[in-house]
Design an enzyme around this catalytic site. Structure first.
Site, PDB file in Angstrom:
ATOM      1  N   HIS A 135      -3.801  -5.583   1.146  1.00 43.21           N
ATOM      2  CA  HIS A 135      -2.846  -5.722   2.627  1.00 43.21           C
ATOM      3  C   HIS A 135      -2.804  -6.963   2.608  1.00 43.21           C
ATOM      4  O   HIS A 135      -3.273  -7.969   3.265  1.00 43.21           O
ATOM      5  CB  HIS A 135      -3.963  -5.117   3.382  1.00 43.21           C
ATOM      6  CG  HIS A 135      -3.507  -3.835   3.257  1.00 43.21           C
ATOM      7  ND1 HIS A 135      -2.316  -3.215   4.115  1.00 43.21           N
ATOM      8  CD2 HIS A 135      -4.458  -2.684   3.039  1.00 43.21           C
ATOM      9  CE1 HIS A 135      -2.011  -1.631   3.913  1.00 43.21           C
ATOM     10  NE2 HIS A 135      -3.587  -1.377   2.818  1.00 43.21           N
TER      11      HIS A 135
ATOM     12  N   CYS B 155       0.751  -1.254   0.341  1.00 43.18           N
ATOM     13  CA  CYS B 155      -0.034  -0.429  -0.142  1.00 43.18           C
ATOM     14  C   CYS B 155       0.881   0.924  -0.082  1.00 43.18           C
ATOM     15  O   CYS B 155       1.500   1.476  -1.131  1.00 43.18           O
ATOM     16  CB  CYS B 155      -0.967   0.171   1.643  1.00 43.18           C
ATOM     17  SG  CYS B 155      -1.935   0.728   0.963  1.00 43.18           S
TER      18      CYS B 155
ATOM     19  N   GLU C 118      -1.228  -8.922   5.601  1.00 46.93           N
ATOM     20  CA  GLU C 118      -1.402  -9.022   6.679  1.00 46.93           C
ATOM     21  C   GLU C 118      -2.509  -9.112   7.305  1.00 46.93           C
ATOM     22  O   GLU C 118      -2.889  -9.519   8.507  1.00 46.93           O
ATOM     23  CB  GLU C 118      -0.031  -7.667   7.022  1.00 46.93           C
ATOM     24  CG  GLU C 118      -0.821  -6.589   7.581  1.00 46.93           C
ATOM     25  CD  GLU C 118      -1.007  -5.785   6.307  1.00 46.93           C
ATOM     26  OE1 GLU C 118      -0.704  -5.873   5.048  1.00 46.93           O
ATOM     27  OE2 GLU C 118      -1.369  -4.332   5.971  1.00 46.93           O
TER      28      GLU C 118
END
Ligand SMILES: Nc1ncnc2c1ncn2[C@@H]1O[C@H](COP(=O)(O)OP(=O)(O)O)[C@@H](O)[C@H]1O
Ligand SMILES: [Mg+2]
Lengths: 243, 750, 79, 79
Positions: free
Chosen positions: A203, A86, A205
């Protein structure tokens, strides 16, 4: 394996990347402050999401001047695996470590939601255990993720197979309707020519634990773990990792 | 030198001025008058509301910090505390929607990290004029973008909220924002100044002339002339606040701080007096030392500025260098502007010359308090009348059929999916969100533990307009019920009271009744009030908004992985209804959509039954007996059932509910059964093997419960008293519900 | 001395903001606004009294920081 | 005809972006850039050949859509 998570003023997914590396995958992890120049022995670097310097001026525009970026560049130059997520992707673009630039989402609004991504390349350290054509469901959260590259650059990166992920529908078909931000060629992630530096808008994560509603992001982390362990000595071996 | 005109511009009444002279034993100078005016404004002093607020329940074994600090705190086990509060930014958001909402978010976040807590979640409660009225869109887009712009940038997820549209808010939208943080109980730090000679530090953004008189403005009605009085709008700087947040949390780890407070309304004035007053100390500062953004600022301006992103710290003697070092790391400069004294005075110098000297207690404890006159509003008797046998026509003809009525309600902006809104908020950053917005209360897990916190903000202006006492009780009940539906035990509440001009007895009556209702419900449901905010003078041209108390409730889930959401999970599960419908249509969304009016009395609420229901929900969720749970609110059980089907992969349901008799017309009776908004009802789904156990648990808890149907198919079919009333394709209904707001805003406007 | 820097997207780059504003203006009846492009505008206060120095400094700052050459170009005015 | 509209924050309004950019420039060694204010810049293509009409149209559009009168002011140039 040691993850280095770079913290810029305004980074806000730094703790999330650190948590994924350390608590979800049980690896060592270190925060690397942007004013430092020591990578503390990291085997893989993550430039996390957020709003470095508030994203004032342009996303990533000021972060590229941080002292840590010198060592990051050198690490990348040695073939070390670097992942920009990002805002981290935006910083890599501004730094010239990856080709192209980001524009505002074509809808002009920030968008936070799950999207579908097709894995295009599996010879990067962050996709090597994925299958080509595999569709991943991972969240995005950005206002400026409309990837752009000038025509020639675009030709080059497509010819060099540098597009790593594309936005698609749930079946892996690219269509305008499923492109959340207007990115050219539905590009969600690219790598450099050497393939060790990857930038992605989604993302991973945020998609590593069932409790969070999905685990498709794990493949990104598992890939780099696999790349580093099977590659033995870091740097050059990594390049040969994968297919 | 202080003439009546100056007094009026400061919003002070002549008798209040006399009190000032009494406290000082002399005439105040202009700086002192300014300080009094902001501290004695409604916004800071709560002079109209305080006598009522004192009646709220604020204690309980779980309460670590009640009202009076920057935020409240409850015990969530394992040595941790949840720190939370709600605040309004209504007036600024009307003047400049983006910046008004953004700085509202910034302000509430500061309140939380000031307590030593790491903010981890945001909610918001919004009210605008009619959805399709001119002006609504500009305000809504601006406010949502402002909340997003600030929250996303600073990296705190917005995990839920609520929004409603009513003409009464057209000239006075409501923007209430809630923030929750986590702290170690032992590390909670307060806004106190103590220890003579300790240093007072200023840190954060430089002071400009922003929002001077912001606090007094927030306490004055809008009228034609206020356009001129509008002060410079404050611009939020989320990047600065992110630095402040990280730096302050880092400084707090050093234990070099005595106290800390953010500068919100009334800026430096409020923070210095409140900190001094809480610590029973005095503070002396020199305004010339305050970092300034503009040239030629007077002490008056510096003391009253409401520039954002600033903090006041009291640092232990000898530890200054340590504190400065941390701020330096974050490129912030902590500036030593004064000292703690033992004389209980606020003393302000400018380049060493004394410019103001006021006893703290005159500004805080001894600020005026009013028991304002109250009378029941005249409109009430009339609007409470609802004759279901003579429903005022013309009924919208398209709604003669129940399928069409359901679709119309699902597509009404109050009920329709809010995805277009929450998609603009980063609701996943920090990777804790385990119940995304749109699925019920927001739920965030607490890393390092098994636990999670659920939170919901609710309010219903229509109900409160029809009966502020009951409406306020219902708001507490709904917020707590939403939390319990996720499986979390409600622990505490915060409230934001949005009302009109308290100097009008009818408004004051609404206020007092609402506070009574909140108190009664909080007591019965075991959720003490730990803090909140009052926003009065929400009027434009003499017309008040609906009385709108907004309640935020926080609850604890012992096991994060037992969280429950609204969606059906599988075909073939049994659908149960907890609670009973009585066909109550007063103030309902149905009457609004089908007949375009707001009438009747809101649904009855039996607080004991509500408590029993919530206890039951928490218990069966903890036993992993629930596959889904969703409460019945706007639009009644029909809407609840439809929402259970939505975003579930198209799972339908076949359900049969009891009829009710509230009118002669059979069709009205069917509508009342389907869309009546009786309280204390929840639709749950359970695997068939678990039905007996769940019914036993319900019986033991004294909660009416029965199987009303089963999940499956791709249609929603509801029979009322044995007759099929609704038979709709789930995907079609979902399309209406999910696209209503999005479609209205599909055409992009800059 | 003050320098003004105008940063605009290169003509080959699609400008979603400009396009949206143009569409909004059309829907408000401003058909005569045929196209809109949005850029950024910076006012720099420079500690110099020499026009040439000011211009050079502004150009350096624009090259390095204010504009991204992949998508943007800039123009400078000094008064 | 082309009109250029410059929208800037009113002088009394705090400009966090400008301040952050200025600080970034200082840390890069550009001490001579004393202050930065950031604004927006619009290029409007107008279907008119009259300077006065163009100016009036640009002003109307700026008033209505391009600038937020509460915090911003604007300036127009027509060539
Ligand atoms: N302004 C908003 N911001 C974020 N989420 C919102 C907002 N408004 C509604 N939502 C989300 O949409 C869902 C439905 O809201 P609401 O109809 O108020 O739910 P309920 O009736 O269960 O209280 C909730 O999950 C809520 O969090
Ligand atoms: Mg609700």
């Amino acid at each position: 394996m040691r993850f280095g998570v770079i913290v810029f003023p305004g980074s806000n997914c730094d703790e999330d990347a650190y948590y994924a590396a350390k608590d979800v995958f049980g690896q060592e992890a270190e925060y690397l402050w942007h004013k430092d120049t020591d990578l503390k022995g990291a085997d893989v670097l993550i430039l996390p999401g957020g709003f470095a310097h508030g994203d004032y001026l342009r996303t990533g525009a000021m972060a590229r001047f941080s002292p840590i970026m010198g060592p990051v560049r050198a690490f990348a130059g040695r073939g070390g695996p670097v992942l920009g997520i990002c805002n981290g992707f935006q910083i890599l673009l501004e730094s010239g470590l990856l080709p192209g630039a980001m524009l505002r989402n074509r809808g002009l609004k920030y968008r936070c939601e799950h999207v579908h991504l097709r894995v295009e390349q599996t010879d990067t350290p962050f996709t090597r255990v994925a299958h080509a054509g595999q569709v991943l469901r991972i969240p995005i959260g950005h206002g400026e993720g409309n990837y752009f590259a000038p025509v020639d650059t675009l030709k080059t990166i497509e010819a060099n197979r540098q597009v790593v992920l594309r936005y698609t529908d749930p079946n892996g078909v690219v269509s305008d309707e499923w492109n959340p931000n207007g990115s050219v060629n539905a590009i969600a992630a690219v790598c450099n020519e050497r393939r060790n530096v990857v930038g992605m808008m989604p993302h991973p994560e945020r998609a590593c634990e069932p409790l969070l509603g999905g685990v498709d992001g794990r493949v990104i982390f598992e890939s780099v773990l696999s790349a580093l362990t099977s590659g033995g000595s870091k740097g050059p071996a990594l390049q040969m990792a994968g297919q | 030198m202080i003439d009546p005109q100056i007094l009026e511009r400061h919003g002070l009444k002549p008798d209040e001025y006399d009190r000032i002279v009494g406290f000082l034993g002399r005439e105040p100078n202009l700086t002192e008058l300014g300080i009094f005016s902001v501290m004695w404004s409604e916004h800071c002093s709560y002079k109209s509301s305080r006598v009522h607020l004192k009646t709220l329940p604020t204690r309980g074994p779980q309460v670590l910090q009640g009202p009076g600090e920057n935020a409240g705190a409850v015990d969530i086990g394992e040595g941790l505390a949840a720190v939370f509060k709600i605040e309004s930014h209504n007036h600024p958001s009307f003047i400049e929607p983006y910046q008004g909402a953004a700085t509202g978010v910034g302000g509430i976040i500061r309140d939380i990290f000031t307590m030593g807590a790491r903010p981890i979640a945001l909610l918001n409660s919004l009210r605008f004029g009619a959805f399709d009225a001119p002006g609504t869109r500009r305000l809504l887009e601006g406010v949502v973008a402002g909340i997003a712009g600030y929250g996303n940038s600073i990296g705190i997820p917005t995990v839920g909220g609520e929004i409603a549209f009513e003409p009464s808010y057209a000239g006075n939208p409501l923007v209430n924002v809630f923030c929750l943080g986590i702290a170690w109980q032992a590390d909670i730090i307060k806004g106190v100044a103590s220890g003579v000679g300790n240093a007072v530090y200023y840190v954060g953004a430089k002071t400009g002339r922003d929002g001077i008189h912001g606090a007094t403005m927030a306490s004055a009605e809008f009228d034609d002339k206020s356009a001129e009085k509008r002060p410079a709008v404050q611009v939020g700087d989320p990047f600065m606040e992110k630095l402040l947040l990280e730096a302050c949390l880092e400084v707090m780890k050093t234990d070099a701080l005595v106290g800390i407070q953010d500068m919100g309304a009334a800026g430096l004035t409020c923070s210095t007096t409140e900190m001094g007053s809480r610590g029973g100390a005095g503070i002396e500062i020199d305004t010339a030392l305050v970092p300034q953004r503009e040239t030629g600022m007077t002490p008056y301006e510096i003391m009253l500025s409401e520039s954002q992103e600033r903090m006041l710290l009291v640092v232990k003697r000898g530890r200054e260098a340590e504190v400065e070092r941390v701020f330096d790391k974050w490129d912030l400069h902590a500036v030593h502007i004064g000292e703690v004294t033992d004389n209980g005075l606020l003393r302000v110098k400018h380049h060493g010359t004394l410019v103001a000297e006021i006893p703290n207690r005159a500004l805080t404890d001894e600020a005026p308090l009013y028991m304002r006159p109250m009378t029941e509003p005249e409109y009430l008797a009339d609007v409470q009348k609802l004759d279901l046998d003579n429903l005022r026509g013309p009924e919208r003809p398209a709604l003669r059929d129940q399928n069409a009525a359901l679709l119309a309600i699902l597509g009404s902006p109050t009920v329709a999916s809010k995805r277009w809104i929450y998609r603009q908020y980063d609701h996943m950053v920090r990777t804790n969100t385990i119940n995304l917005p749109g699925l019920g209360a927001g739920v965030v897990r607490i890393k390092g533990t098994d636990r999670a916190l659920a939170m919901s903000v609710d309010g219903n202006g229509r109900y409160c307009y029809l009966d502020p006492y009951r409406g306020a009780m219902l708001a507490v009940a709904e917020a707590a019920r939403n939390v319990a539906c996720c499986g979390a035990r409600p622990l505490g509440a915060t409230n934001c009271l949005n009302f009109g001009n308290p100097e009008r007895p009818a408004i004051m009556w609404q206020f007092a009744k609402a506070v009574e209702g909140i108190g009664a419900a909080c007591r019965a449901l075991g959720v003490p009030i730990t803090g909140g905010n009052v926003s009065l003078y929400n009027e434009t041209d003499g017309k008040a908004i609906y009385p709108t108390p907004t309640i935020g409730v926080v609850g604890l889930l012992e096991h994060a992985d037992r969280v429950v959401s609204r969606r059906f999970r599988d075909a073939g599960d049994a659908i149960l209804l907890f609670g009973e419908g009585r066909g109550e249509l007063g103030g309902s969304e149905y009457l609004k959509v089908a007949h375009d009016f707001v009438r009747g009395v809101p649904p009855a609420l039996d607080l004991d039954a509500e408590r029993a229901l919530q206890d039951l929900l928490v218990r069966v969720a903890d036993e992993r007996l629930l596959r889904s749970a969703h409460d019945c609110s706007d639009g009644g059980i029909a809407v609840t059932l439809a929402e259970c089907c939505f975003e579930s992969g198209g799972i339908g349901a076949e359900v049969s509910i009891d009829g009710v008799r509230v009118a002669a017309d059979a069709r009205v009776n069917v509508a009342a059964a389907l869309y009546g908004e009786s309280a204390s009802r929840v639709v749950v789904s359970v695997v068939t093997d678990a039905v007996t156990t769940v019914l036993e648990r319900a019986a033991a808890a004294n909660v009416p419960a029965r199987v009303i149907g089963q999940t499956g198919g791709n249609r929603l079919r509801i029979a009322v008293a044995g007759q099929i009333a609704i038979d709709a394709a789930v995907d079609e209904a979902e399309r209406v519900w999910s696209s209503a707001i999005e479609q209205a805003y599909a055409k992009r406007v800059a | 001395m003050r320098a003004r820097v105008f940063v605009t997207l290169k003509p080959s780059v699609f400008d979603p903001q400009g396009r949206t504003i143009a569409e909004a203006l059309h829907s408000l009846g401003y058909q005569n606004v045929e196209d809109v492009r949005q850029g950024k505008y910076f006012e720099l206060d420079l500690a110099t009294t020499e026009t040439a120095t000011a211009r050079a400094l502004a150009a350096e700052v624009a090259d390095k920081v204010l504009a991204n050459p992949v998508i943007e170009s800039y123009r400078i005015e000094v008064d």
